[in-house]
Design a protein around this motif. Sequence first.
Motif, short mmCIF file in Angstrom:
data_model
loop_
_atom_site.label_atom_id
_atom_site.label_comp_id
_atom_site.label_asym_id
_atom_site.label_seq_id
_atom_site.Cartn_x
_atom_site.Cartn_y
_atom_site.Cartn_z
N ARG A 53 -8.12 -7.03 9.89
CA ARG A 53 -7.80 -6.59 11.24
C ARG A 53 -9.08 -6.19 11.98
NH1 ARG A 53 -4.06 -1.67 10.09
NH2 ARG A 53 -5.78 -1.36 8.61
N GLU A 54 -9.16 -6.53 13.27
CA GLU A 54 -10.34 -6.20 14.06
C GLU A 54 -10.56 -4.70 14.13
OE1 GLU A 54 -10.35 -8.00 17.86
OE2 GLU A 54 -10.11 -10.05 17.11
N GLU A 55 -9.45 -3.94 14.24
CA GLU A 55 -9.60 -2.50 14.39
C GLU A 55 -10.04 -1.80 13.11
OE1 GLU A 55 -5.12 -3.26 13.74
OE2 GLU A 55 -6.85 -4.24 14.64
N ALA A 56 -9.98 -2.53 11.97
CA ALA A 56 -10.37 -1.91 10.70
C ALA A 56 -11.87 -1.62 10.68
CB ALA A 56 -10.00 -2.81 9.54
N ALA B 99 -6.63 3.33 7.58
CA ALA B 99 -6.15 2.99 6.24
C ALA B 99 -6.34 1.51 5.92
CB ALA B 99 -4.68 3.38 6.11
N PHE B 100 -6.78 1.24 4.70
CA PHE B 100 -6.97 -0.14 4.24
C PHE B 100 -5.61 -0.83 4.09
CE2 PHE B 100 -7.63 -3.18 0.68
CZ PHE B 100 -8.65 -3.94 1.22
N HIS B 101 -5.47 -1.96 4.80
CA HIS B 101 -4.19 -2.68 4.81
C HIS B 101 -4.49 -4.17 4.69
CE1 HIS B 101 -0.17 -3.87 6.51
NE2 HIS B 101 0.17 -2.89 5.71
N PRO C 227 0.84 -1.21 0.00
CA PRO C 227 0.00 0.00 0.00
C PRO C 227 0.87 1.26 0.00
CG PRO C 227 0.08 -0.96 2.20
CD PRO C 227 0.94 -1.83 1.33
N PHE C 228 0.38 2.30 -0.65
CA PHE C 228 1.08 3.58 -0.71
C PHE C 228 0.23 4.63 -0.01
CE2 PHE C 228 2.82 1.06 -4.02
CZ PHE C 228 4.16 1.41 -4.07
N ARG C 229 0.83 5.32 0.89
CA ARG C 229 0.13 6.31 1.70
C ARG C 229 -0.47 7.40 0.80
NH1 ARG C 229 1.05 6.56 6.83
NH2 ARG C 229 3.16 5.70 6.62
N PRO C 230 -1.74 7.73 0.97
CA PRO C 230 -2.35 8.76 0.13
C PRO C 230 -1.81 10.15 0.45
CG PRO C 230 -3.87 8.08 1.85
CD PRO C 230 -2.69 7.16 1.94
N GLU C 231 -1.70 10.99 -0.58
CA GLU C 231 -1.37 12.38 -0.35
C GLU C 231 -2.62 13.11 0.12
OE1 GLU C 231 0.28 13.99 -3.90
OE2 GLU C 231 1.77 12.40 -4.12
N GLU C 232 -2.43 14.28 0.69
CA GLU C 232 -3.56 15.03 1.24
C GLU C 232 -4.60 15.33 0.15
OE1 GLU C 232 -4.39 19.13 3.77
OE2 GLU C 232 -2.34 18.50 3.31
N ASP D 96 -15.99 -3.60 6.00
CA ASP D 96 -16.21 -4.72 5.09
C ASP D 96 -15.61 -4.45 3.73
OD1 ASP D 96 -17.67 -6.12 7.01
OD2 ASP D 96 -19.53 -5.10 6.47
N LEU D 97 -14.78 -3.42 3.62
CA LEU D 97 -14.20 -3.04 2.34
C LEU D 97 -13.33 -4.15 1.77
CD1 LEU D 97 -13.62 -0.84 0.20
CD2 LEU D 97 -11.66 -0.16 1.59
N SER D 98 -13.51 -4.42 0.47
CA SER D 98 -12.64 -5.36 -0.23
C SER D 98 -12.36 -4.78 -1.61
CB SER D 98 -13.31 -6.74 -0.36
OG SER D 98 -14.48 -6.66 -1.17
N LEU D 99 -11.28 -5.22 -2.20
CA LEU D 99 -10.91 -4.80 -3.55
C LEU D 99 -10.77 -6.04 -4.41
CD1 LEU D 99 -8.19 -2.08 -2.76
CD2 LEU D 99 -10.58 -1.71 -3.38
N GLU D 100 -11.27 -5.96 -5.64
CA GLU D 100 -11.25 -7.12 -6.53
C GLU D 100 -10.69 -6.72 -7.88
OE1 GLU D 100 -14.58 -10.08 -8.54
OE2 GLU D 100 -14.88 -9.39 -6.46
#
Length: 218
Positions: A148-151, A183-185, A117-122, A154-158
């Motif tokens: 992760r529990e803290e996430a 952040a999605f990890h 993953p790449f950190r998003p810019e502002e 339900d987001l997923s990428l396909e």
Amino acid sequence: MKRTKKLPSRKAKTLRRGIVLAVCLVGILALYRPCLTPGQAIRASEAELGWEKTQVLGETQVLSRRVTLSANRDGLMTTVFRPFQPLSPLLGRQGEALLCASNTPSQAYPSSLTAIPFRPEEGKEGSLLLFGQIDLAEAAAVRVYDKREEALSDLSLETPLSTGADGRQMVCTTLPLPAQEIAFHPSWHEILDQAGHILYAGPLSYTAPFSSIDPIIS
């Protein structure tokens, strides 16, 4: 009678300076070894790993940089091409073209996928570099999750799979990461067939932390 020493002409002086500059330039280039093509980045990474020559399977763009997925019997390798990047082992920079190396799929683990993953810019979306190979005959797509529990999401990428130069199913793509509080990890993935049925599920081979490769890409 003493003979007067003939001074070199302006043309001769210019020629000598040109030769000296050319020799110095060749010496600097030999030491610095600037990267001029993606192939040079791949060869330097192979040397860093001690691998034999790899075969290019696919490539994508991340933050305007070209990222290449290649493989041989030793494993999978991803490299980033930065024009004029120094590749000299004498400067300790040879390995900077290498993003990640992993094993090829096996009977026990038919999927070998890595996520970076790449950190998003502002004010902008982040990016997820997803690459690897799948050795499942009916495989058509891959879906990744953040388990992760803290996430608390339900987001997923396909993304669909493609066929690499070696005949195996592969993925080498960049997916947008939507902005969210956490952040999605991704750490988990599923391999799907054409109908969306799950053929295989398990952890990703590796998920890099956000900060681990920022200096290499930027």
